[in-house]
Design a protein around this motif. Structure first.
Motif, PDB file in Angstrom:
ATOM      1  N   ASN A   3       0.840  -1.200   0.000  1.00  0.00           N
ATOM      2  CA  ASN A   3       0.000   0.000   0.000  1.00  0.00           C
ATOM      3  C   ASN A   3       0.876   1.251   0.000  1.00  0.00           C
ATOM      4  O   ASN A   3       1.792   1.372   0.829  1.00  0.00           O
ATOM      5  CB  ASN A   3      -0.891   0.022   1.251  1.00  0.00           C
ATOM      6  CG  ASN A   3      -1.832  -1.152   1.309  1.00  0.00           C
ATOM      7  OD1 ASN A   3      -2.485  -1.495   0.330  1.00  0.00           O
ATOM      8  ND2 ASN A   3      -1.897  -1.795   2.474  1.00  0.00           N
ATOM      9  N   TYR A  59      -6.653  14.289   5.973  1.00  0.00           N
ATOM     10  CA  TYR A  59      -6.118  12.972   6.346  1.00  0.00           C
ATOM     11  C   TYR A  59      -7.164  12.083   7.018  1.00  0.00           C
ATOM     12  O   TYR A  59      -6.981  10.869   7.109  1.00  0.00           O
ATOM     13  CB  TYR A  59      -4.859  13.150   7.200  1.00  0.00           C
ATOM     14  CG  TYR A  59      -3.793  13.891   6.430  1.00  0.00           C
ATOM     15  CD1 TYR A  59      -3.038  13.239   5.471  1.00  0.00           C
ATOM     16  CD2 TYR A  59      -3.610  15.261   6.613  1.00  0.00           C
ATOM     17  CE1 TYR A  59      -2.101  13.931   4.722  1.00  0.00           C
ATOM     18  CE2 TYR A  59      -2.672  15.963   5.865  1.00  0.00           C
ATOM     19  CZ  TYR A  59      -1.925  15.291   4.918  1.00  0.00           C
ATOM     20  OH  TYR A  59      -1.002  15.974   4.155  1.00  0.00           O
ATOM     21  N   ASP A  60      -8.267  12.707   7.454  1.00  0.00           N
ATOM     22  CA  ASP A  60      -9.372  11.911   7.988  1.00  0.00           C
ATOM     23  C   ASP A  60     -10.056  11.093   6.900  1.00  0.00           C
ATOM     24  O   ASP A  60     -10.746  10.113   7.189  1.00  0.00           O
ATOM     25  CB  ASP A  60     -10.410  12.828   8.647  1.00  0.00           C
ATOM     26  CG  ASP A  60      -9.867  13.551   9.869  1.00  0.00           C
ATOM     27  OD1 ASP A  60      -8.907  13.038  10.479  1.00  0.00           O
ATOM     28  OD2 ASP A  60     -10.393  14.635  10.204  1.00  0.00           O
ATOM     29  N   LYS A  64      -8.036   3.498   6.065  1.00  0.00           N
ATOM     30  CA  LYS A  64      -7.253   2.945   7.176  1.00  0.00           C
ATOM     31  C   LYS A  64      -6.453   1.746   6.679  1.00  0.00           C
ATOM     32  O   LYS A  64      -6.829   0.588   6.860  1.00  0.00           O
ATOM     33  CB  LYS A  64      -8.176   2.551   8.330  1.00  0.00           C
ATOM     34  CG  LYS A  64      -9.081   3.672   8.826  1.00  0.00           C
ATOM     35  CD  LYS A  64      -8.299   4.877   9.341  1.00  0.00           C
ATOM     36  CE  LYS A  64      -9.221   5.978   9.855  1.00  0.00           C
ATOM     37  NZ  LYS A  64      -8.467   7.183  10.251  1.00  0.00           N
ATOM     38  N   ALA A  66      -2.398  -0.053   6.135  1.00  0.00           N
ATOM     39  CA  ALA A  66      -1.014  -0.076   6.606  1.00  0.00           C
ATOM     40  C   ALA A  66      -0.130   0.306   5.428  1.00  0.00           C
ATOM     41  O   ALA A  66       0.163  -0.523   4.553  1.00  0.00           O
ATOM     42  CB  ALA A  66      -0.656  -1.460   7.128  1.00  0.00           C
ATOM     43  N   PHE A  67       0.285   1.564   5.372  1.00  0.00           N
ATOM     44  CA  PHE A  67       1.048   2.040   4.221  1.00  0.00           C
ATOM     45  C   PHE A  67       2.514   1.612   4.329  1.00  0.00           C
ATOM     46  O   PHE A  67       3.157   1.807   5.357  1.00  0.00           O
ATOM     47  CB  PHE A  67       0.950   3.553   4.106  1.00  0.00           C
ATOM     48  CG  PHE A  67      -0.398   4.034   3.638  1.00  0.00           C
ATOM     49  CD1 PHE A  67      -0.762   3.908   2.308  1.00  0.00           C
ATOM     50  CD2 PHE A  67      -1.305   4.583   4.535  1.00  0.00           C
ATOM     51  CE1 PHE A  67      -2.001   4.334   1.874  1.00  0.00           C
ATOM     52  CE2 PHE A  67      -2.549   5.019   4.110  1.00  0.00           C
ATOM     53  CZ  PHE A  67      -2.903   4.888   2.766  1.00  0.00           C
ATOM     54  N   PHE A 103       1.278  12.218   9.980  1.00  0.00           N
ATOM     55  CA  PHE A 103       0.395  11.116   9.576  1.00  0.00           C
ATOM     56  C   PHE A 103       1.174   9.800   9.538  1.00  0.00           C
ATOM     57  O   PHE A 103       0.687   8.759  10.004  1.00  0.00           O
ATOM     58  CB  PHE A 103      -0.208  11.416   8.205  1.00  0.00           C
ATOM     59  CG  PHE A 103      -1.059  10.314   7.653  1.00  0.00           C
ATOM     60  CD1 PHE A 103      -2.402  10.221   7.997  1.00  0.00           C
ATOM     61  CD2 PHE A 103      -0.526   9.373   6.779  1.00  0.00           C
ATOM     62  CE1 PHE A 103      -3.187   9.188   7.496  1.00  0.00           C
ATOM     63  CE2 PHE A 103      -1.311   8.354   6.267  1.00  0.00           C
ATOM     64  CZ  PHE A 103      -2.647   8.263   6.627  1.00  0.00           C
ATOM     65  N   ALA A 104       2.391   9.837   9.007  1.00  0.00           N
ATOM     66  CA  ALA A 104       3.227   8.637   8.947  1.00  0.00           C
ATOM     67  C   ALA A 104       3.505   8.094  10.343  1.00  0.00           C
ATOM     68  O   ALA A 104       3.404   6.885  10.597  1.00  0.00           O
ATOM     69  CB  ALA A 104       4.533   8.947   8.224  1.00  0.00           C
ATOM     70  N   GLN A 106       1.800   8.628  13.148  1.00  0.00           N
ATOM     71  CA  GLN A 106       0.570   8.154  13.796  1.00  0.00           C
ATOM     72  C   GLN A 106       0.092   6.824  13.233  1.00  0.00           C
ATOM     73  O   GLN A 106      -0.583   6.058  13.925  1.00  0.00           O
ATOM     74  CB  GLN A 106      -0.528   9.205  13.652  1.00  0.00           C
ATOM     75  CG  GLN A 106      -0.288  10.471  14.452  1.00  0.00           C
ATOM     76  CD  GLN A 106      -1.314  11.539  14.181  1.00  0.00           C
ATOM     77  OE1 GLN A 106      -1.964  11.555  13.127  1.00  0.00           O
ATOM     78  NE2 GLN A 106      -1.462  12.482  15.114  1.00  0.00           N
ATOM     79  N   ASN A 107       0.444   6.546  11.970  1.00  0.00           N
ATOM     80  CA  ASN A 107      -0.032   5.334  11.312  1.00  0.00           C
ATOM     81  C   ASN A 107       1.065   4.291  11.112  1.00  0.00           C
ATOM     82  O   ASN A 107       0.882   3.337  10.346  1.00  0.00           O
ATOM     83  CB  ASN A 107      -0.666   5.694   9.967  1.00  0.00           C
ATOM     84  CG  ASN A 107      -1.974   6.437  10.128  1.00  0.00           C
ATOM     85  OD1 ASN A 107      -3.027   5.836  10.230  1.00  0.00           O
ATOM     86  ND2 ASN A 107      -1.906   7.771  10.165  1.00  0.00           N
ATOM     87  N   ASN A 108       2.170   4.478  11.825  1.00  0.00           N
ATOM     88  CA  ASN A 108       3.258   3.505  11.841  1.00  0.00           C
ATOM     89  C   ASN A 108       3.811   3.210  10.446  1.00  0.00           C
ATOM     90  O   ASN A 108       4.182   2.083  10.131  1.00  0.00           O
ATOM     91  CB  ASN A 108       2.801   2.200  12.501  1.00  0.00           C
ATOM     92  CG  ASN A 108       3.964   1.356  12.971  1.00  0.00           C
ATOM     93  OD1 ASN A 108       4.991   1.886  13.413  1.00  0.00           O
ATOM     94  ND2 ASN A 108       3.831   0.041  12.877  1.00  0.00           N
ATOM     95  N   CYS A 109       3.846   4.235   9.596  1.00  0.00           N
ATOM     96  CA  CYS A 109       4.466   4.108   8.277  1.00  0.00           C
ATOM     97  C   CYS A 109       5.917   4.563   8.418  1.00  0.00           C
ATOM     98  O   CYS A 109       6.184   5.722   8.728  1.00  0.00           O
ATOM     99  CB  CYS A 109       3.734   4.947   7.238  1.00  0.00           C
ATOM    100  SG  CYS A 109       4.521   4.941   5.606  1.00  0.00           S
TER     101      CYS A 109
END
Length: 308
Positions: A3, A59-60, A64, A66-67, A103-104, A106-109
């Protein structure tokens, strides 16, 4: 299936990178505000979110997922235009990077690849410029892009492995021919084909380093796949110095109609010349098969003529 979040896929470079990732059977999400790009450029199969990367609320809307990586290409990309509205330039080229890095995190990218620019260097001596050269940008655009590289450096401490690909003068099919304030090759070719006349704002002795979009896309793909690029700023160029007069002469020689050329005026924030030391690029990406300017211009001219 991996992704990827690719910003700016309605634009010239973003569209090409997104298309290449989709061809490899990846899932691609893109954010674009369509301010300079076109809806038709967004590749079929990409998940499109219309919005501004400098707006935290956009970004909302991102799925959702996993990038595996974020590839940030969106942004105002003209040094000249940055003087019209420096605040907008900061928002689109610096604030957007901060929001994406957040964003990265917060989203574990863990992977972040940035479309940097040679504009961060500013005016330099007539010699190949390496990544270790000082950065003294001459435009608001260059300042904002340099700030983004510093934001990435700080976020490295939080586990975001980033790379800035410092793009030199990118050209090729798909470039916006209607924007006569960004992209030296596209500006001159558009004028040549539409008017049989080229207005050059600045000296014919200025020089640049032109790299074809196919090679740029190849670099982005290799960068995604390589851990050797983590934490680096990398020149993306050919290392070949080409003057404006040489570029104009080559264009005219490929065209079957007489073309007049006028040198007049100047462009605010423009530098006299720059070309790259590509040692690092060749080391980490293992000697790319670079497209010559002659072949690249032939291809682009054929593409332009096919549109008319």
């Amino acid at each position: 299936m991996a992704n990827y979040l690719v910003t700016g896929a309605a634009g010239f470079i973003g569209s090409a990178v997104a298309k290449a990732l989709l061809k490899k059977d990846n899932r691609v999400v893109t954010i674009d505000n369509l301010s300079t790009g076109f809806l038709d450029n967004i590749p079929k199969g990409a998940i499109f979110i219309e919005g501004d990367c400098g707006n935290a609320l956009v970004y909302d809307k991102v799925p959702k997922l996993a990038f595996d990586a974020i590839i940030h290409i969106a942004g105002q990309s003209s040094g000249e235009i940055s003087f019209d509205d420096p605040i907008y330039d900061i928002k689109t080229n610096a604030e957007s990077t901060l929001l994406l890095l957040k964003f990265a995190l917060q989203n574990n990218c863990k992977r972040f690849i940035y479309a940097g620019t040679m504009s961060v260097y500013g005016e330099k001596p007539d010699k190949p410029i390496s990544e270790s050269s000082s950065s003294n940008p001459e435009s608001f655009y260059g300042v904002a892009k340099l700030a983004s590289e510093h934001y990435m450096r700080i976020y490295q401490k939080y586990g975001i492995s980033s790379t800035s690909l410092r793009l030199f003068n990118v050209y090729g099919p798909g470039q916006n021919l209607d924007n006569l304030r960004q992209g030296m090759v596209s500006i001159f070719l558009a004028q040549m084909v539409k008017n049989n006349h080229i207005l050059v704002k600045g000296s014919p002795d200025r020089y640049r380093d032109f790299i074809h979009i196919k090679n740029v896309v190849e670099v982005f793909i290799k960068c995604i796949e390589s851990s050797d690029t983590w934490g680096l700023n990398i020149n993306v160029a050919t290392g070949i110095k080409t003057s404006v007069s040489e570029l104009i002469d080559l264009m005219c020689s490929l065209y079957d109609t007489s073309v007049s050329v006028e040198y007049s005026g100047s462009t605010e924030g423009d530098i006299h010349g720059i070309y790259a030391d590509t040692s690092l690029m060749n080391k980490v990406f293992h000697e790319l098969d670079l497209i010559s300017l002659d072949d690249g211009l032939r291809e682009m001219l054929t593409w332009i003529q096919s549109k008319n």
